[in-house]
Design a protein around this motif. Structure first.
Motif, mmCIF file in Angstrom:
data_model
loop_
_atom_site.group_PDB
_atom_site.id
_atom_site.type_symbol
_atom_site.label_atom_id
_atom_site.label_comp_id
_atom_site.label_asym_id
_atom_site.label_seq_id
_atom_site.Cartn_x
_atom_site.Cartn_y
_atom_site.Cartn_z
ATOM 1 N N VAL A 165 0.838 -1.205 0.000
ATOM 2 C CA VAL A 165 0.000 0.000 0.000
ATOM 3 C C VAL A 165 0.873 1.255 0.000
ATOM 4 C CG1 VAL A 165 -1.690 1.327 1.324
ATOM 5 C CG2 VAL A 165 -1.951 -1.152 1.113
ATOM 6 N N VAL A 166 1.895 1.263 0.865
ATOM 7 C CA VAL A 166 2.803 2.417 0.932
ATOM 8 C C VAL A 166 3.522 2.596 -0.399
ATOM 9 C CG1 VAL A 166 4.901 3.317 2.013
ATOM 10 C CG2 VAL A 166 3.122 2.272 3.422
ATOM 11 N N ARG A 167 3.968 1.488 -0.967
ATOM 12 C CA ARG A 167 4.664 1.550 -2.252
ATOM 13 C C ARG A 167 3.778 2.145 -3.342
ATOM 14 N NH1 ARG A 167 4.305 -0.869 -7.698
ATOM 15 N NH2 ARG A 167 6.433 -0.827 -8.517
ATOM 16 N N SER A 168 2.518 1.731 -3.357
ATOM 17 C CA SER A 168 1.586 2.222 -4.378
ATOM 18 C C SER A 168 1.393 3.729 -4.270
ATOM 19 C CB SER A 168 0.231 1.508 -4.240
ATOM 20 O OG SER A 168 0.387 0.112 -4.370
ATOM 21 N N LEU A 169 1.239 4.226 -3.051
ATOM 22 C CA LEU A 169 1.070 5.673 -2.843
ATOM 23 C C LEU A 169 2.312 6.430 -3.275
ATOM 24 C CD1 LEU A 169 -0.703 5.613 0.656
ATOM 25 C CD2 LEU A 169 -1.762 6.070 -1.573
ATOM 26 N N LEU A 170 3.493 5.884 -2.938
ATOM 27 C CA LEU A 170 4.738 6.560 -3.305
ATOM 28 C C LEU A 170 4.980 6.526 -4.810
ATOM 29 C CD1 LEU A 170 7.084 5.379 -0.405
ATOM 30 C CD2 LEU A 170 6.036 7.629 -0.723
ATOM 31 N N VAL A 171 4.560 5.435 -5.462
ATOM 32 C CA VAL A 171 4.701 5.348 -6.927
ATOM 33 C C VAL A 171 3.904 6.469 -7.601
ATOM 34 C CG1 VAL A 171 3.987 4.001 -8.954
ATOM 35 C CG2 VAL A 171 5.263 2.909 -7.105
ATOM 36 N N VAL A 172 2.675 6.655 -7.135
ATOM 37 C CA VAL A 172 1.842 7.724 -7.694
ATOM 38 C C VAL A 172 2.525 9.076 -7.514
ATOM 39 C CG1 VAL A 172 -0.348 8.953 -7.478
ATOM 40 C CG2 VAL A 172 -0.306 6.464 -7.364
ATOM 41 N N GLY A 173 3.053 9.318 -6.306
ATOM 42 C CA GLY A 173 3.735 10.579 -6.046
ATOM 43 C C GLY A 173 4.953 10.767 -6.930
ATOM 44 N N LEU A 174 5.753 9.713 -7.078
ATOM 45 C CA LEU A 174 6.958 9.801 -7.906
ATOM 46 C C LEU A 174 6.626 10.107 -9.364
ATOM 47 C CD1 LEU A 174 9.308 6.902 -6.697
ATOM 48 C CD2 LEU A 174 9.824 9.341 -6.722
ATOM 49 N N LEU A 175 5.633 9.402 -9.887
ATOM 50 C CA LEU A 175 5.282 9.604 -11.298
ATOM 51 C C LEU A 175 4.663 10.977 -11.533
ATOM 52 C CD1 LEU A 175 3.893 6.051 -12.210
ATOM 53 C CD2 LEU A 175 6.141 7.026 -12.714
ATOM 54 N N PHE A 176 3.896 11.474 -10.557
ATOM 55 C CA PHE A 176 3.346 12.818 -10.693
ATOM 56 C C PHE A 176 4.454 13.867 -10.722
ATOM 57 C CE2 PHE A 176 -1.155 11.757 -9.354
ATOM 58 C CZ PHE A 176 -1.726 12.333 -10.483
ATOM 59 N N MET A 177 5.544 13.593 -10.003
ATOM 60 C CA MET A 177 6.676 14.523 -9.973
ATOM 61 C C MET A 177 7.624 14.339 -11.153
ATOM 62 S SD MET A 177 7.689 14.857 -5.919
ATOM 63 C CE MET A 177 7.984 13.108 -5.692
ATOM 64 N N GLY A 178 7.254 13.432 -12.060
ATOM 65 C CA GLY A 178 8.062 13.247 -13.264
ATOM 66 C C GLY A 178 9.072 12.126 -13.174
ATOM 67 N N GLY A 179 9.004 11.306 -12.121
ATOM 68 C CA GLY A 179 9.932 10.191 -11.976
ATOM 69 C C GLY A 179 9.740 9.156 -13.079
ATOM 70 N N LYS A 180 10.825 8.479 -13.401
ATOM 71 C CA LYS A 180 10.763 7.459 -14.451
ATOM 72 C C LYS A 180 11.142 6.088 -13.887
ATOM 73 C CE LYS A 180 9.437 10.139 -17.798
ATOM 74 N NZ LYS A 180 8.118 9.966 -18.443
ATOM 75 N N ALA A 181 11.531 5.182 -14.742
ATOM 76 C CA ALA A 181 11.764 3.794 -14.340
ATOM 77 C C ALA A 181 12.840 3.666 -13.268
ATOM 78 C CB ALA A 181 12.134 2.957 -15.567
ATOM 79 N N VAL A 182 13.910 4.443 -13.375
ATOM 80 C CA VAL A 182 15.001 4.362 -12.402
ATOM 81 C C VAL A 182 14.496 4.712 -11.002
ATOM 82 C CG1 VAL A 182 17.220 5.330 -11.687
ATOM 83 C CG2 VAL A 182 16.793 4.833 -14.111
ATOM 84 N N ALA A 183 13.651 5.731 -10.909
ATOM 85 C CA ALA A 183 13.096 6.138 -9.615
ATOM 86 C C ALA A 183 12.248 5.015 -9.011
ATOM 87 C CB ALA A 183 12.266 7.402 -9.767
ATOM 88 N N LEU A 184 11.496 4.317 -9.846
ATOM 89 C CA LEU A 184 10.670 3.212 -9.355
ATOM 90 C C LEU A 184 11.539 2.069 -8.819
ATOM 91 C CD1 LEU A 184 7.822 2.942 -12.034
ATOM 92 C CD2 LEU A 184 7.832 4.174 -9.869
ATOM 93 N N VAL A 185 12.647 1.811 -9.492
ATOM 94 C CA VAL A 185 13.550 0.754 -9.050
ATOM 95 C C VAL A 185 14.166 1.101 -7.689
ATOM 96 C CG1 VAL A 185 15.766 -0.350 -9.519
ATOM 97 C CG2 VAL A 185 14.058 -0.164 -11.338
ATOM 98 N N ILE A 186 14.584 2.342 -7.510
ATOM 99 C CA ILE A 186 15.147 2.777 -6.223
ATOM 100 C C ILE A 186 14.105 2.629 -5.115
ATOM 101 C CG2 ILE A 186 16.033 4.763 -4.942
ATOM 102 C CD1 ILE A 186 17.262 5.749 -7.580
#
Length: 505
Positions: A165-186
């Motif tokens: 659940v925490v990961r899902s919320l953070l993924v949404v935040g990262l992608l909204f801020m323009g994060g890409k695949a590398v950010a998701l892996v980290i």
């Protein structure tokens, strides 16, 4: 409520949450990353998945041996076993780093024909992060196996659910801020390491587990690997089932084909998760039954009981996906992902029989008789994958999955003969009891669902209306025509328990 029931309930809760969130997140991730980068993200994850097999099946071995030592009340043997596995894991981590380094410096050669220079640069960064996390995570992951060996399913499964659940919320935040695949892996690597630390703390503090090496001999490692080597082969089998297709398509086609294939496989594995939620908590119980010399009839009875529960759930999902799956995929990720629906449907048909016989695999693990199944599975899946490679060149992702599934179908028929002749499971009786009432109820539901599918419209509201009507129809028909007395009682008691809890709230 027992840990087994709570564990199964938590499995289903986790499955519902992960499937729903995954279904919501996937189109958002694909849109944010684009088909090519999403395919790249999936491709590198699959590649690292090959190196993760260096666990050599020790995770499953820990569940089995800890359960065995506890059944025998051998605390000293348990402590010595756990200390030995930690030493083995330390060596494995060094091997992971060595192989990872070799692969890292050869990524350009491996993917030179399918990845652009920019994609290769991102691939190397993601690969390095995942290898580092894997080297730490493999040995630390043993703590979850200890929990399962103690039949303490609630805490580790709750922790994993919270992590998701925490990961899902953070993924949404990262992608909204323009994060890409590398950010998701980290993000994934960081959260996995935190989860491992939390479960390890629970094991030491609550279960009072100790790691102490009482004797240094090669006898115990030999026993461990004589069991775990076949689990390792099954991990290889899993790679051929789910990961190798993505690698092949990434090499001979392109990352877009990888994305389409990955979505289809994801839907197919969601299907399997609903069944393994039931069978996955029964390895300790199978071990205890084996130690107690349970008869073939008792094992057959348990396999039928678990198989029918799995079959009821699987037929609900399969029927829904047959009737409304294409509409769902089009609404979910777009019409360009039509082949994802076809791939998922092929997987569901081929995967149903192995899933409803999941307890049979637990019996093999408990009796340390995985050798035959491991060799047969690996042999035929390699042949199926080889066929898939040839078909993929002409038919892309559909060709790849068709080749793989051919191997699955052959090997499962061979295994039914083995269960019957060697393990003495009454397979004819199993199939008779499995089909009894359930299949007629399922086919009647399909007929009703066919009429439901004629409701005009193609939007989300139309899909939801169809899904609700289908669910109500399946539930009613299955309850009155498909369930036996035990299953009705199980359903009614669970419903009463939930009702009482809601009243208290």
């Amino acid at each position: 409520m027992s840990q087994l029931k709570k564990g199964a309930l938590l499995n289903y809760t986790t499955i519902v949450v992960t499937n729903v969130v995954g279904l919501l997140l996937t189109p958002f991730i694909i849109k944010s990353l684009g088909d090519e980068e999403f395919g790249l993200y999936t491709l590198i994850g699959s590649f690292v998945g090959y190196i993760s097999i260096l666990d050599f099946g020790l995770g499953n071995a820990i569940v089995r041996f800890v359960a065995k030592y506890r059944a025998e009340k051998d605390r000293k043997g348990e402590e010595n076993f756990l200390a030995t596995t930690m030493l083995i894991y330390s060596i494995i981590s060094l091997i992971v780093l060595l192989i990872g380094s070799i692969c890292y410096f050869n990524l350009e050669n491996i993917f030179s024909d399918s990845l652009t220079p920019e994609q290769l640069e991102k691939a190397k960064i993601m690969f390095a992060i995942l290898i580092f996390a894997l080297a730490i995570g493999l040995p630390a992951g043993a703590f979850e196996g200890i929990c399962f060996g103690y039949e303490k399913f609630v805490f580790p499964k709750s922790a994993k659910l919270l992590r998701y659940v925490v990961r899902s919320l953070l993924v949404v935040g990262l992608l909204f801020m323009g994060g890409k695949a590398v950010a998701l892996v980290i993000l994934d690597a960081t959260l996995n390491l935190i989860l491992i630390g939390v479960i390890a703390f629970y094991v030491f503090r609550n279960l009072k587990v100790r790691f102490k090496l009482y004797e240094r001999s090669m006898e115990l490692p030999k026993k461990i690997f004589s069991y775990s080597v076949w689990i390792f082969v099954f991990v290889l089998v899993s790679q051929f089932q789910w990961k190798v297709g993505q690698m092949v398509l990434g090499i001979v086609v392109n990352t877009t084909a990888v994305a389409v294939f990955a979505v289809g496989v994801m839907l197919g594995t969601y299907y399997g998760a609903f069944s393994t939620a039931i069978s996955g908590v029964f390895l300790p119980r199978a071990t205890q039954m084996t130690v107690a010399n349970a008869s073939s009839k008792e094992l057959t009875d348990m396999m039928i009981k678990i198989g029918r529960l799995s079959f009821i759930v699987l037929m609900f999902i399969l029927g829904a996906f047959m009737l409304f799956g294409k509409q769902f995929v089009f609404l979910w990720v777009g019409e360009s992902y039509y082949n994802s629906w076809v791939i998922a449907l092929i997987i569901m048909f081929a995967y149903t029989l192995p899933l409803v016989q999941g307890f049979g695999n637990s019996i093999l693990e408990a009796r340390n008789k995985l050798r035959f199944k491991a060799i047969i599975y690996l042999s035929f899946l390699i042949l199926g994958t080889t066929l898939g490679v040839f078909l993929a060149r002409a038919y892309g992702e559909i060709g790849m999955i068709s080749g793989s599934v051919t191997g699955w179908l052959i090997v499962q028929n061979v295994m039914n003969i083995y269960y019957y002749k060697v393990i003495k499971i009454n397979i004819p009786r199993f199939f008779k009891e499995l089909a009894n009432k359930i299949l007629p109820a399922f086919f009647l539901t399909l007929v009703m669902g066919w009429f439901i599918n004629y409701i005009p419209g193609h939007d989300w509201l139309n899909f939801v209306v169809k899904a609700v009507l289908y669910s109500l129809t399946y539930g009613a028909i299955m309850y009155f025509l498909g369930l036996n007395a035990y299953e009705k009682n199980l359903f009614e008691s669970s419903f009463r328990t939930l009702t009482k809890k809601f009243k208290r709230v």
